[in-house]
Scaffold this active site. Structure first.
Site, PDB file in Angstrom:
ATOM      1  CG  PHE A 144      -1.659   1.211   1.489  1.00 42.08           C
ATOM      2  CD1 PHE A 144      -2.802   1.387   0.578  1.00 42.08           C
ATOM      3  CD2 PHE A 144      -1.431   2.341   1.887  1.00 42.08           C
ATOM      4  CE1 PHE A 144      -3.856   2.623   0.777  1.00 42.08           C
ATOM      5  CE2 PHE A 144      -2.177   3.623   1.851  1.00 42.08           C
ATOM      6  CZ  PHE A 144      -3.268   3.774   1.462  1.00 42.08           C
ATOM      7  CD  GLU A 145       4.635   2.234  -3.326  1.00 44.84           C
ATOM      8  OE1 GLU A 145       5.399   2.675  -2.592  1.00 44.84           O
ATOM      9  OE2 GLU A 145       4.622   1.502  -4.334  1.00 44.84           O
ATOM     10  CB  ILE A 146      -0.791   7.336  -1.920  1.00 43.65           C
ATOM     11  CG1 ILE A 146      -1.753   6.419  -1.374  1.00 43.65           C
ATOM     12  CG2 ILE A 146      -1.147   8.517  -2.752  1.00 43.65           C
ATOM     13  CD1 ILE A 146      -2.697   7.131  -0.254  1.00 43.65           C
TER      14      ILE A 146
END
Ligand SMILES: Nc1nc2c(ncn2[C@@H]2O[C@H](COP(=O)(O)OP(=O)(O)OP(=O)(O)O)[C@@H](O)[C@H]2O)c(=O)[nH]1
Ligand SMILES: *[C@@H]1O[C@H](CO)[C@@H](O)[C@H](O)[C@H]1NC(C)=O
Ligand SMILES: *[C@@H]1O[C@H](CO)[C@@H](O)[C@H](O)[C@H]1NC(C)=O
Ligand SMILES: [Mg+2]
Length: 470
Positions: free
Chosen positions: A337-339
């Site tokens: 999960f990364e933005i």
């Protein structure tokens, strides 16, 4: 391959298609298993043959873009497709409908354009279809305005059934208005990666003349015996390298500013929005941070310390990764999960660091993960206020996190609870149950403590200074 055998291939594909399930296709047809070296000759024709069987409304334009390929899935109602790729051409009555459904846009076309510069990104294989569909369903039910675009990338040809089904899950809603809106607003991009980008060892001389494939394979066997996670795998290494330094070079990303990574099987346990919740300055956001396995990165930190333009201890975030004796404490952001701000990851600064890393061949000599590499790049190139912790309930096998504050859990309607750490390990046969999770929070291997201490501080209160929950 001569013309005759190409023809035979297509004809046999066409004849057999109706008798095969998608997963047979995945296993049996070379097109779905071969390296992506000759798309024009194989994929496009295969697709044409197969699409009659699927009956989908696809805009079928396979585009070759340097070392990548792409095609898009849009519904007949899709506005950008109808109005020449610009919201400026969309009639105001339609825009008004959109503004009514998406109040945070404040009746501004610039806000609408900004909203549409965000995309979810998924690197995936055909056989992971079921898992990604579960995750997509979860996502469209947790994100209040889930009308963001999607980018799927694959190093092999996408199975048409995969495209049909994933796009269906992304576009369809129970509520009629949302259903129309998603069809008007969402473009789903399916991108293909040429083998030269995906697997540089295929041209090993060009990639790094000091490498020898026989010796590498020996090394990998040894690493596997030494329990290095994925130590025996060439494709996993390709994946780590691609996620570290290549995915954002796919031309699909040109039209986007921010992307959120999604993986098959992950779950979101609370309401959240990956893009509306971003702080103005954020260039990188994460949810879980933990310790990397030492035996996957024996020489990574020493390599990092030899980077010519090194900020190292001058970097604002250095303390987050500082270990004893000038070493690495092995803390890393969990990249599943990364933005990511695409301006940042496409920057010269980021890429010169990755190219330096790549030249050392550590991706293949050892088994460097994209997570520690992204983390080192974040530390080197970003300041504390450009990195944001997303305290949302998030689960990727086998670890989960859950907001620490009861208030936040209620506001976000979280289905997770904070576990008693001793009880959070469950028997293996219970793997699918909700309880089989290791709550990361305050465990020894968690690096959230380091983040609270050396990053943006600890904040258990729920921030509602955004427009999400109005
Ligand atoms: N197209 C493609 N995608 C891959 C390949 N290997 C991994 N991926 C994708 O890359 C992402 C990371 O791979 P994972 O297998 O989930 O690796 P991981 O998260 O470290 O480990 P587990 O989830 O525990 O297996 C996932 O989205 C996978 O679907 C590959 O060879 N080809
Ligand atoms: C559509 O856009 C292209 C390029 O932006 C432009 O050349 C063309 O004239 C436009 N067509 C219409 C009908 O607006
Ligand atoms: C690679 O290494 C093996 C074993 O050490 C050796 O036999 C082979 O000749 C090498 N190949 C090349 C292309 O150098
Ligand atoms: Mg995974």
């Amino acid at each position: 391959m001569n013309i005759y055998s190409v023809l035979v291939l297509f004809i046999s594909v066409f004849v057999n298609a109706e008798n095969l399930t998608p997963f047979d296709l995945d296993k049996d047809l070379n097109t779905f298993n071969n390296l992506n070296t000759n798309y024009e000759q194989t994929l496009y024709k295969l697709w044409e043959a197969h699409s009659e069987y699927i009956h989908h409304p696809l805009t079928l334009e396979l585009q070759k873009l340097d070392k990548f390929y792409q095609f898009n899935y849009v519904d007949k109602l899709n506005l950008l497709n109808t109005y020449n790729n610009s919201f400026d051409n969309v009639p105001s009555a339609i825009l008004d409908d959109i503004y009514e459904e998406l109040p945070f846009l404040n009746h501004s076309i610039d806000n609408l354009k900004k909203y549409k510069q965000n995309t979810v990104y998924i690197l995936i294989r055909n056989f992971e279809l079921d898992d990604i569909c579960k995750t997509i369903l979860n996502y469209v039910n947790r994100v209040k305005y889930p009308f963001y675009d999607f980018v799927f990338l694959n190093d092999k040809a996408f199975d048409p059934y995969f495209i049909e089904k994933t796009s269906h899950y992304i576009l369809s809603r129970i509520n009629t208005k949302s259903d129309t809106l998603s069809k008007q607003l969402i473009t789903i991009n399916y991108g293909l990666i040429n083998n030269d980008v995906w697997d540089p060892l295929n041209k090993i001389e060009e990639y790094n003349p000091s490498l020898n494939i026989t010796e590498l394979e020996e090394k990998w066997k040894t690493q596997e015996l030494e329990n290095v996670l994925y130590g025996g795998s060439r494709s996993y290494r390709n994946m780590c390298r691609f996620q570290s330094m290549n995915f954002y070079k796919h031309p699909i990303f040109k039209k986007y500013k921010y992307t959120m990574r999604m993986e098959p099987g992950v779950q979101y346990a609370c309401d959240f929005d990956p893009f509306l919740e971003l702080n103005e300055k954020t260039k990188y956001a994460f949810s879980i941070a933990l310790l990397e396995y030492e035996n996957t990165i024996p020489t990574l930190f020493d390599t990092y310390k030899k980077y010519p333009n090194l900020k190292y201890k001058q970097a604002e975030l250095f303390k987050f990764i500082e270990g004893v004796d000038d070493g690495y404490n092995r803390c890393h952001f969990w990249t599943n999960f990364e933005i990511i701000s695409l301006d940042w990851i496409q920057s010269y600064e980021y890429n010169s660091f990755m190219e330096y890393i790549d030249k050392t061949a550590g991706f293949y000599l050892e088994r460097w993960g994209d997570a520690p590499l992204r983390t080192l790049a974040v530390v080197e190139t970003l300041s504390i206020d450009e990195v944001q912790w997303f305290d949302i309930g998030y689960y990727h096998n086998p670890f989960s996190s859950c907001p620490g504050s009861l208030h936040a859990r209620k506001l976000r309607k979280c289905t997770c609870d904070l576990f008693d750490h001793d009880k959070s390990y469950k028997p293996k046969d219970d793997e699918d149950s909700h309880e089989y999770r290791v709550e990361v929070g305050l465990q020894d291997f968690s690096c959230l403590n380091e983040w609270w201490r050396y990053g943006s501080g600890k904040e258990f209160s729920f921030k509602d200074n955004n427009n999400l929950f109005i």
